[in-house]
Design an enzyme around this catalytic site. Sequence first.
Site, mmCIF file in Angstrom:
data_model
loop_
_atom_site.group_PDB
_atom_site.id
_atom_site.type_symbol
_atom_site.label_atom_id
_atom_site.label_comp_id
_atom_site.label_asym_id
_atom_site.label_seq_id
_atom_site.Cartn_x
_atom_site.Cartn_y
_atom_site.Cartn_z
ATOM 1 N N TYR A 73 -9.439 4.141 -0.482
ATOM 2 C CA TYR A 73 -8.074 3.645 -0.514
ATOM 3 C C TYR A 73 -7.979 2.584 -1.590
ATOM 4 O O TYR A 73 -8.906 1.818 -1.808
ATOM 5 C CB TYR A 73 -7.684 3.035 0.838
ATOM 6 C CG TYR A 73 -6.435 2.195 0.739
ATOM 7 C CD1 TYR A 73 -5.180 2.789 0.723
ATOM 8 C CD2 TYR A 73 -6.512 0.821 0.596
ATOM 9 C CE1 TYR A 73 -4.039 2.033 0.572
ATOM 10 C CE2 TYR A 73 -5.379 0.057 0.447
ATOM 11 C CZ TYR A 73 -4.140 0.661 0.441
ATOM 12 O OH TYR A 73 -3.016 -0.092 0.287
ATOM 13 N N TRP A 118 -5.258 1.157 -5.181
ATOM 14 C CA TRP A 118 -4.199 1.492 -6.127
ATOM 15 C C TRP A 118 -4.739 2.224 -7.345
ATOM 16 O O TRP A 118 -3.974 2.605 -8.216
ATOM 17 C CB TRP A 118 -3.455 0.232 -6.553
ATOM 18 C CG TRP A 118 -2.416 -0.166 -5.569
ATOM 19 C CD1 TRP A 118 -2.492 -0.080 -4.207
ATOM 20 C CD2 TRP A 118 -1.124 -0.703 -5.852
ATOM 21 N NE1 TRP A 118 -1.344 -0.539 -3.632
ATOM 22 C CE2 TRP A 118 -0.481 -0.940 -4.612
ATOM 23 C CE3 TRP A 118 -0.458 -1.037 -7.014
ATOM 24 C CZ2 TRP A 118 0.794 -1.478 -4.518
ATOM 25 C CZ3 TRP A 118 0.809 -1.572 -6.921
ATOM 26 C CH2 TRP A 118 1.436 -1.778 -5.685
#
Length: 824
Positions: free
Chosen positions: A155, A157
């Site tokens: 997980y 960005w």
Amino acid sequence: MSSLSLTSCSLSRRRFLKVSSSLTALGVAGAMLPMGMGRAFAAGEAGEVLSGSHFGVFYGKVEDGRLASVRPWEKDPHPAEMLDGVQDIVYSASRIRYPMVRRAYLEKGPQAERDSRGAGDFVRVSWDQALDLVAKEIKRLEDEEGPWALYTGSYGWRSAGRMNPQAMLQRLFNLMGGSVSSSSNYSKAGIEAIMPYVMGMIEAEGPQTTFKTVNEHSDLVVFWAVDPVNNNRISNTIPSHDEWNWIDELKAANKKTVFLNPVKVESCNDLNGEWIAIRPQSDVALALGLCHTLLSEDLYDKDFIADYTYGFEQFADYLMGKGSDGVEKTAEWASEITEIPADDIRDLAHRMVAGRTMIVSGWSTQRQHHGEQFPWALVTLASMIGQIGLPGGGFSQRYHLDACGAPVTNGPSIGSPISAGKRKETKEWPEEKGAQIIPVARVVDMLEKPGESYEHNGGTHLYPDVKMTYWVGGNPFHHHQDRNRMRKAWKKFETVVVQDIEWTASARFADIVLPAATTAERNDIEMVSPTCRKALLAMKKIIDPVFESRSDYDIFSALADKLGIGQEFSEGKSEMDRIKEVYEAAKAQAAGKKVEMPEFDAFWEQGILEFEVPEKNRDYVKHAEFREDPLINMLPTPTGKIEIYSKPIEKMGYTEDCPPHPTWIEPMEWLGQKDKTYPLHVNSAHPKYRLHSQLAGTKVREQYTVAGREPCLINTKDAEKRGIANGDIVRVFNGRGQVLAGAVVTDEIRPGVVRLWEGGWYDPEDVSDDNTICKYGDVNVLTPDIGTSRLAQGTSAATCMAEVEKFKGEAPAVTVFDAPKDAA
């Protein structure tokens, strides 16, 4: 290019806008083409390549095969201050240059001791050897254990662009038989969980009432725990920075603005707004006090409540003290909790109903213990004001990101070139082996409690017994909480693989490290501000990958070959083939809207396509259709209305941590506690000069560090009491851990509160010490690792108390931004 060319990436905003205006006047910026498609002229100089990042569209200047500098796209209204970091990250000292393996793991494999993780003892290996080690372990665990032993909860960005390495990872493991993965995110798990029960949708997604409509119709804009000026510097895709125009227009219109925040944020200063320094974690109490004022003084919109909401009676009883707690939620009651005078609370309630009011909230208030309650309370307050669906009224939960208030163009949306696909069922997944998907913020619980049950969103599940993790495009040693607890739990993994750009703490605590290419070193495609679909960008490779880094697609394709699924993974398609597929799908979608797009090769050469805004979209008002006819345009809730009281949540029985209507529930630790162990609230806001932990390893750090460490904002009175002066190195500590930081003494933070930005790289002094100090200032050393409630099981990072003292003696040197020995 003409003599008006932009030659510096560090232009002042005034100079940049002046030059941009000149270019536009000369027609250099491009002309609109028929059928609603804009051709933006890529005004690059010789040796420049147009691409994009989380910080904006930019040109990369190439000299002798090196990325020498970057400068912003001429149509960026407010270039981000940290754009230089996109260049510096390619060559920074923290760059992962070669495949590396922890020495102990190289010698003994998954049976190796795990205490030396993080100590930096790595050995350089070939790509072939590194991928052999990874493939061997994946095969072993899939065969001997099963997919439940592998965790691909990657997980983060990642890098901008649609070539998503996390989707590639899922695809690879699904082709092998599957793995344990994760749901939701650390950003907005609380709001994602609660809003479908309240509004039938995740309000924080999709277009919001346009900025234009707010400017023209709102009398009062209340910014609640949000700082759009700060947050809109970045995007999880590529930002357009259109929000800056909105802020400028609000200021020019002299709109009345109120900021409810323990910190006087940048937006408040820019707009000369009214700052109400609310006590942290008391936002629900303030919302309830405002609601009580509207109810007791008969100021609320009874027609809107009757026609558009469900369950108000139960909530009204709670406000009036007829609920189980027997406490009336008066302005005086709220004042004791929030430390805002009761008369000021009543005055704000009066102002909210005196004219058209837009309430703008962020997500920080749902990243705390019982975080689901505030978004619900906010919607309830907006319902009582009764302006939802009216121009300039109601609420928004996403003006702080991705230009969500900009009008939507007629351009297409774009998809992902890589499908994770379905799990290839090589083995049955017995129920006793645990959940296939866990809430992302519960990874440490999973490691500590294999086989134990947990509740989540109405269901009861078991934690699986995982043995290996593969992390790509994220930095768990940044975004997870309670770092010392996490370090201990991390030893449960027999094998940790990290594929990344830089030597983050996550890479340092890995067994196998694979060097990935930056966006400047590969091709990709992305929509600029995808919510409003402003422009489609060809993210061209500016330079070849440096050192031995490879693109994520190349890495996974090579690993798939090692695993015997190469053809299944790639389907014989190159990276450019997949990018072209995304474009062709978008082109077909656009054709359905009668919007013409050029052939792919022409687009790729051109660099960027801007799309027109239909006139009707400029005045978009969220929920206008619902307000116009709540029967024909029912919300997707059980009653078709806004659910102030939720029977589905009532049936879950989460009375203690998520009751069936908005409720004040005291958090586990906060300033209002009678017996506080630590006296200061720690505010862990998003940083100004980076995206979470991204760019921390670049020269951008020089813009904000104090004494070479993360800045710690502290109120003047709190600093004087502790003998702390501006620029001092301070120790911030609590029962979970301790960090060093640099003091910034200011009156723009509420007494009793200190601020440490999230995203500072974790830099432990001694990995063998369970309570070692972080030398640089990772705030998540201090934050608790507890779920918001059984509903969302999101992060409670905003619930944190600590103490601060001046550091005495010689401070240890910060070393996290240098590569481990033998890795340079």
